[in-house]
Design a protein around this motif. Sequence first.
Motif, PDB file in Angstrom:
ATOM      1  N   ASN A  16     -15.646  33.971 -97.611  1.00  0.00           N
ATOM      2  CA  ASN A  16     -15.759  35.429 -97.593  1.00  0.00           C
ATOM      3  C   ASN A  16     -14.857  36.095 -96.557  1.00  0.00           C
ATOM      4  O   ASN A  16     -15.035  37.277 -96.266  1.00  0.00           O
ATOM      5  CB  ASN A  16     -17.211  35.825 -97.315  1.00  0.00           C
ATOM      6  N   SER A  17     -13.904  35.378 -96.003  1.00  0.00           N
ATOM      7  CA  SER A  17     -13.125  35.873 -94.879  1.00  0.00           C
ATOM      8  C   SER A  17     -12.372  37.166 -95.199  1.00  0.00           C
ATOM      9  O   SER A  17     -11.757  37.304 -96.264  1.00  0.00           O
ATOM     10  CB  SER A  17     -12.120  34.816 -94.422  1.00  0.00           C
ATOM     11  N   THR A  18     -12.426  38.093 -94.247  1.00  0.00           N
ATOM     12  CA  THR A  18     -11.597  39.290 -94.325  1.00  0.00           C
ATOM     13  C   THR A  18     -10.336  39.127 -93.471  1.00  0.00           C
ATOM     14  O   THR A  18      -9.495  40.021 -93.430  1.00  0.00           O
ATOM     15  CB  THR A  18     -12.389  40.520 -93.841  1.00  0.00           C
ATOM     16  N   VAL A  19     -10.231  37.993 -92.796  1.00  0.00           N
ATOM     17  CA  VAL A  19      -9.057  37.693 -91.964  1.00  0.00           C
ATOM     18  C   VAL A  19      -7.988  36.999 -92.798  1.00  0.00           C
ATOM     19  O   VAL A  19      -6.790  37.292 -92.684  1.00  0.00           O
ATOM     20  CB  VAL A  19      -9.450  36.808 -90.768  1.00  0.00           C
ATOM     21  N   PHE A  20      -8.405  36.086 -93.639  1.00  0.00           N
ATOM     22  CA  PHE A  20      -7.489  35.296 -94.444  1.00  0.00           C
ATOM     23  C   PHE A  20      -7.214  35.995 -95.775  1.00  0.00           C
ATOM     24  O   PHE A  20      -8.139  36.408 -96.467  1.00  0.00           O
ATOM     25  CB  PHE A  20      -8.063  33.904 -94.705  1.00  0.00           C
ATOM     26  N   ASP A  21      -5.943  36.104 -96.124  1.00  0.00           N
ATOM     27  CA  ASP A  21      -5.507  36.746 -97.358  1.00  0.00           C
ATOM     28  C   ASP A  21      -5.288  35.678 -98.421  1.00  0.00           C
ATOM     29  O   ASP A  21      -4.410  34.824 -98.279  1.00  0.00           O
ATOM     30  CB  ASP A  21      -4.214  37.522 -97.096  1.00  0.00           C
ATOM     31  N   LYS A  22      -6.074  35.725 -99.466  1.00  0.00           N
ATOM     32  CA  LYS A  22      -5.991  34.704-100.509  1.00  0.00           C
ATOM     33  C   LYS A  22      -4.676  34.739-101.273  1.00  0.00           C
ATOM     34  O   LYS A  22      -4.339  33.791-101.980  1.00  0.00           O
ATOM     35  CB  LYS A  22      -7.178  34.827-101.463  1.00  0.00           C
ATOM     36  N   GLU A  23      -3.917  35.827-101.135  1.00  0.00           N
ATOM     37  CA  GLU A  23      -2.639  35.937-101.833  1.00  0.00           C
ATOM     38  C   GLU A  23      -1.450  35.598-100.946  1.00  0.00           C
ATOM     39  O   GLU A  23      -0.317  35.579-101.409  1.00  0.00           O
ATOM     40  CB  GLU A  23      -2.478  37.367-102.380  1.00  0.00           C
ATOM     41  N   GLU A  24      -1.695  35.334 -99.671  1.00  0.00           N
ATOM     42  CA  GLU A  24      -0.600  35.086 -98.738  1.00  0.00           C
ATOM     43  C   GLU A  24      -0.104  33.648 -98.839  1.00  0.00           C
ATOM     44  O   GLU A  24      -0.872  32.725 -99.119  1.00  0.00           O
ATOM     45  CB  GLU A  24      -1.057  35.376 -97.305  1.00  0.00           C
ATOM     46  N   THR A  25       1.184  33.459 -98.595  1.00  0.00           N
ATOM     47  CA  THR A  25       1.741  32.110 -98.501  1.00  0.00           C
ATOM     48  C   THR A  25       1.442  31.575 -97.106  1.00  0.00           C
ATOM     49  O   THR A  25       1.829  32.182 -96.103  1.00  0.00           O
ATOM     50  CB  THR A  25       3.253  32.127 -98.741  1.00  0.00           C
ATOM     51  N   VAL A  26       0.756  30.454 -97.047  1.00  0.00           N
ATOM     52  CA  VAL A  26       0.302  29.887 -95.778  1.00  0.00           C
ATOM     53  C   VAL A  26       0.981  28.536 -95.577  1.00  0.00           C
ATOM     54  O   VAL A  26       1.024  27.708 -96.491  1.00  0.00           O
ATOM     55  CB  VAL A  26      -1.233  29.729 -95.768  1.00  0.00           C
ATOM     56  N   ASP A  27       1.497  28.306 -94.382  1.00  0.00           N
ATOM     57  CA  ASP A  27       2.202  27.059 -94.103  1.00  0.00           C
ATOM     58  C   ASP A  27       1.267  25.926 -93.699  1.00  0.00           C
ATOM     59  O   ASP A  27       1.568  24.758 -93.935  1.00  0.00           O
ATOM     60  CB  ASP A  27       3.253  27.294 -93.017  1.00  0.00           C
TER      61      ASP A  27
END
Length: 305
Positions: free
Chosen positions: A137-148
Motif C-alpha cells: 500500500n506504499s505511497t512512497v514507492f511508485d509502481k510505474e517507476e523504473t527501479v534499479d
Amino acid sequence: MKQKLRIGIVGLSAVLCSCIFCACGGGNTPPAPPPAPDIEYTVDETVLTSGKDANAEEFYASKVERIEGSPLEGKVYYWLGSSVTYGASSQGESMADFLAAKTGAVCKKDAVSGTTIFDDNKSDNTGIKSYTRRLTNSTVFDKEETVDAFICQISTNDAWGDRTSKRGYVQDIDVVDKEDFDLSTTMGGVEYIIAYVTETWGCPVYFYSGSYFADPGNGNRTNANPSGTNYGKLVEDVKGAVDKWQALGYEVDVIDLFNDEEFNAAVSDDYYKWCTNDPVHPKKAGYLNWWMPYFEQFLIVKEGY
C-alpha cells in the motif's frame, strides 16, 4: 587512527545445487557471476579526539560532498525497513540518505520504526504497519517507476523474544506466487517481498542486516533484545530464502554486515561506541563513514563497474 576495511561482497558466489533443489530435478542454477572483488575504504577515527558528537551538524547529509560522475548517479533505489532504515538515532537520516547525497542516486525510503516483516493483522507495528502491508500500500514507492534495486532491512524486530516463534520457513522451490506465502510469518513475508518486487518492478532485491552484536556478557558489542544469537539465526534464515530464489534465476542477494568480520573489525570499540546509539542503531557519523561506503561499493559492483 585510521582503520582500513577490505570488503568481499557477500553473496556474489554462484549458487550450488543443494539437495533440496536436486529433489525438484536440479533447479535452475543461474550462470556464475564474476568473482567478488576486494574493495577498500578507510574509516577515519581521528574525530574521536575532537569531542564532537556523532550527530553533529557536520555529519548531516546536507553537508556531504557530492562525487561527480558516480556510477550510481541517477540510479533509483527503494528502501523498505524499520528504525535502522529510517535512522531512528540519527534524526531520520540513514545510509540511504547519505548514499543519495554523495552519489546522486535517488533513494526513496518507506521506513517505520518498530515494525516487523511478519504481519499478525493487529492494528499496530506488527500488523497494519508491517513490511508487507506497507509495501503493498506504499505511497512512497511508485509502481510505474523504473527501479534499479529494492533494498530491504532484515528487521531486528522480528527477532525479539517470542517473536521468533513467528519465523516460519522457506517454501518449496516450486512455490513462487506471491499469493502462496504466509504473511503471518517472517519468512513468508521475506518471500512475498521478493515475489512482489520482481513482479511489480522487475528489479534486483537485496536484503541487508545490521552490524554484528553478541549476546549479553560476550564482549563489548552486545545486545539483549534481540540477542545476537536470535538475530544471527534470522539472517541465516533469510539467506536460505535467497538461496532458493537465486537457484531459480532471480536476482536477489544479502548484504550481510552482521557476519562480515572485516567490516565489523574496521572500527575500533571506541569508535563503535561513539558512532552508535546502541548495537542496533548507528548515529549519523556511523552511517556516513562506516555503513554507507559498504552499500555504495556493493551497488557499484552490482552495476558492473
